[in-house]
Scaffold this active site. Sequence first.
Site, PDB file in Angstrom:
ATOM      1  N   GLY A 188      72.632   3.253   3.745  1.00 36.73           N
ATOM      2  CA  GLY A 188      73.863   3.683   4.403  1.00 36.73           C
ATOM      3  C   GLY A 188      73.663   3.883   5.901  1.00 36.73           C
ATOM      4  O   GLY A 188      72.599   4.346   6.328  1.00 36.73           O
ATOM      5  N   GLN A 189      74.702   3.585   6.658  1.00 33.04           N
ATOM      6  CA  GLN A 189      74.673   3.838   8.103  1.00 33.04           C
ATOM      7  C   GLN A 189      74.619   5.346   8.386  1.00 33.04           C
ATOM      8  O   GLN A 189      74.251   5.780   9.465  1.00 33.04           O
ATOM      9  CB  GLN A 189      75.921   3.232   8.761  1.00 33.04           C
ATOM     10  CG  GLN A 189      75.893   3.329  10.292  1.00 33.04           C
ATOM     11  CD  GLN A 189      77.281   3.352  10.880  1.00 33.04           C
ATOM     12  OE1 GLN A 189      78.070   2.451  10.606  1.00 33.04           O
ATOM     13  NE2 GLN A 189      77.602   4.370  11.667  1.00 33.04           N
ATOM     14  N   LYS A 190      74.994   6.130   7.382  1.00 33.78           N
ATOM     15  CA  LYS A 190      74.929   7.593   7.531  1.00 33.78           C
ATOM     16  C   LYS A 190      73.544   8.030   7.998  1.00 33.78           C
ATOM     17  O   LYS A 190      73.412   8.918   8.820  1.00 33.78           O
ATOM     18  CB  LYS A 190      75.291   8.218   6.197  1.00 33.78           C
ATOM     19  CG  LYS A 190      74.837   9.626   6.042  1.00 33.78           C
ATOM     20  CD  LYS A 190      75.989  10.539   5.813  1.00 33.78           C
ATOM     21  CE  LYS A 190      75.526  11.957   5.748  1.00 33.78           C
ATOM     22  NZ  LYS A 190      74.373  12.113   4.867  1.00 33.78           N
ATOM     23  N   ASP A 191      72.499   7.382   7.425  1.00 33.49           N
ATOM     24  CA  ASP A 191      71.127   7.673   7.848  1.00 33.49           C
ATOM     25  C   ASP A 191      70.677   6.549   8.777  1.00 33.49           C
ATOM     26  O   ASP A 191      69.812   5.742   8.425  1.00 33.49           O
ATOM     27  CB  ASP A 191      70.219   7.768   6.622  1.00 33.49           C
ATOM     28  CG  ASP A 191      70.641   8.913   5.721  1.00 33.49           C
ATOM     29  OD1 ASP A 191      70.142  10.021   5.891  1.00 33.49           O
ATOM     30  OD2 ASP A 191      71.526   8.691   4.865  1.00 33.49           O
ATOM     31  N   HIS A 205      77.589  10.183  -5.027  1.00 32.51           N
ATOM     32  CA  HIS A 205      78.982  10.309  -4.593  1.00 32.51           C
ATOM     33  C   HIS A 205      79.476   8.916  -4.212  1.00 32.51           C
ATOM     34  O   HIS A 205      78.729   7.935  -4.342  1.00 32.51           O
ATOM     35  CB  HIS A 205      79.095  11.302  -3.432  1.00 32.51           C
ATOM     36  CG  HIS A 205      78.111  11.034  -2.323  1.00 32.51           C
ATOM     37  ND1 HIS A 205      78.186   9.926  -1.514  1.00 32.51           N
ATOM     38  CD2 HIS A 205      77.016  11.731  -1.912  1.00 32.51           C
ATOM     39  CE1 HIS A 205      77.206   9.954  -0.642  1.00 32.51           C
ATOM     40  NE2 HIS A 205      76.466  11.032  -0.858  1.00 32.51           N
ATOM     41  N   HIS A 257      77.233   6.513  -2.156  1.00 38.87           N
ATOM     42  CA  HIS A 257      76.221   5.777  -2.924  1.00 38.87           C
ATOM     43  C   HIS A 257      76.879   4.634  -3.711  1.00 38.87           C
ATOM     44  O   HIS A 257      76.334   3.531  -3.794  1.00 38.87           O
ATOM     45  CB  HIS A 257      75.540   6.704  -3.941  1.00 38.87           C
ATOM     46  CG  HIS A 257      74.767   7.838  -3.342  1.00 38.87           C
ATOM     47  ND1 HIS A 257      75.156   9.149  -3.485  1.00 38.87           N
ATOM     48  CD2 HIS A 257      73.626   7.867  -2.614  1.00 38.87           C
ATOM     49  CE1 HIS A 257      74.267   9.936  -2.889  1.00 38.87           C
ATOM     50  NE2 HIS A 257      73.335   9.188  -2.331  1.00 38.87           N
ATOM     51  N   MET A 300      68.513   9.538  -3.775  1.00 44.58           N
ATOM     52  CA  MET A 300      67.891  10.754  -4.297  1.00 44.58           C
ATOM     53  C   MET A 300      68.826  11.412  -5.319  1.00 44.58           C
ATOM     54  O   MET A 300      68.685  12.601  -5.634  1.00 44.58           O
ATOM     55  CB  MET A 300      67.563  11.720  -3.160  1.00 44.58           C
ATOM     56  CG  MET A 300      66.542  11.107  -2.195  1.00 44.58           C
ATOM     57  SD  MET A 300      65.614  12.306  -1.262  1.00 44.58           S
ATOM     58  CE  MET A 300      66.912  13.094  -0.341  1.00 44.58           C
TER      59      MET A 300
END
Length: 279
Positions: free
Chosen positions: A147-150, A34, A37, A30
Site C-alpha cells: 500500500g502507498q499508505k506505507d 480492513h 488490505h 500483519m
Amino acid sequence: MEIFNEIKPIRAFLTAQKKLGRTIGLVPTMGALHDGHIELIRSSRQENDLTVCSIYVNPTQFNNATDLEKYPRTLAADSALLQEAGCDVVFAPANSEMYASPSQLHFDMGHLDKILEGEFRPGHFSGVALVVSKLFNIAAPTRAYFGQKDFQQYKVITRLVEELMFDIELRSVPIVRETSGLAMSSRNQRLTAEEREHATVFYRSLLLAKDLLKKGESIIPVREKVKQLCESVPAVRLEYFEWVDTVNLKPAENVSSQTILLIAGYVGEVRLIDNLILE
Ligand code: AMP
C-alpha cells in the site's frame, strides 16, 4: 481457500502451481484486515492466477513492546474476509516457523531507513526487509502488492528487490480511506469513537498543507500551521510532518507530482501515519 501455517507445505503447493504455469500474487499483511488490505487482494486477483495473503505480526519490525503486544490479532475474521474477497491461499505462520533460529541479519539502507519512520522507529525497516525477504523466498511470487499508505516501506522494498535481485514485480496500491478521510489502518481498531474523530486531523493537515504549498507558501510556515492544527485537537501529538521527493526521499524543493507530504503522530497511545502525493 487453502490455509497454511508451515513453510514446507506452502512451498510445495506453490511450486506445483508454478509448474502448471500459474502466476502468483503475494499480499503481505500483519492481519486485522480492513478494506485497504482487501484492495491489495483485488489488485492481485486482477493480475494473477493465484493470490496468496500472508498474515504475520513480525516481531523484528516493532521497536515498541507495547505496540507489538497490543497489535490486534483477528485471524478468524481475517480468514472470513479473505474467503469473501476471493483470496486463494493464506499463510499464517507462528514465530517459531518464521524465526526458527534467532535473527542475526540486519539491513542498513543508508538515507532511506534513517529518515521519517526510520528516525522515529530505529530498526523498523531492517525488520521489514528481513521478513519480506523471508516471505519472498517462501512464496517466490510473480508479483507482490503493497500500500502507498506505507510509502517509505515501499521504497525500502523496491531497494531490497533491486539489490538482492528478487525476480518479483512490485505494485503500489493507493490509500483506502474511511469516509471521514482517515486512512484505514489496523491500529484504528485501538481508537475509541472520539479518538477516531480526532485522528482525521492527520489527513486534514495533509490537505491544508497541499493547499498552502500550491498557493506558493514555503514549507516553514506550512509546517507551523500543521503543528498548530494538530495541537488544537485533544490527545493528538504530531511526531513529524515532512515534504520530500518521491524518488530519493530528500527534502522537496518545489510542488510537483514528484512531491509527497508525509505525516506521523499519536492519538492517545496509538501511532498513526498518512501521506499525500501532490498531483
Ligand atoms: P499491514 O498489515 O499494516 O502491515 O499492511 C499490509 C499492507 O497493506 C501494506 O502494504 C500496507 O501499506 C497496506 N495497507 C495498509 N493500510 C492501507 C490502506 N488504508 N490503503 C491501502 N493499503 C493499505
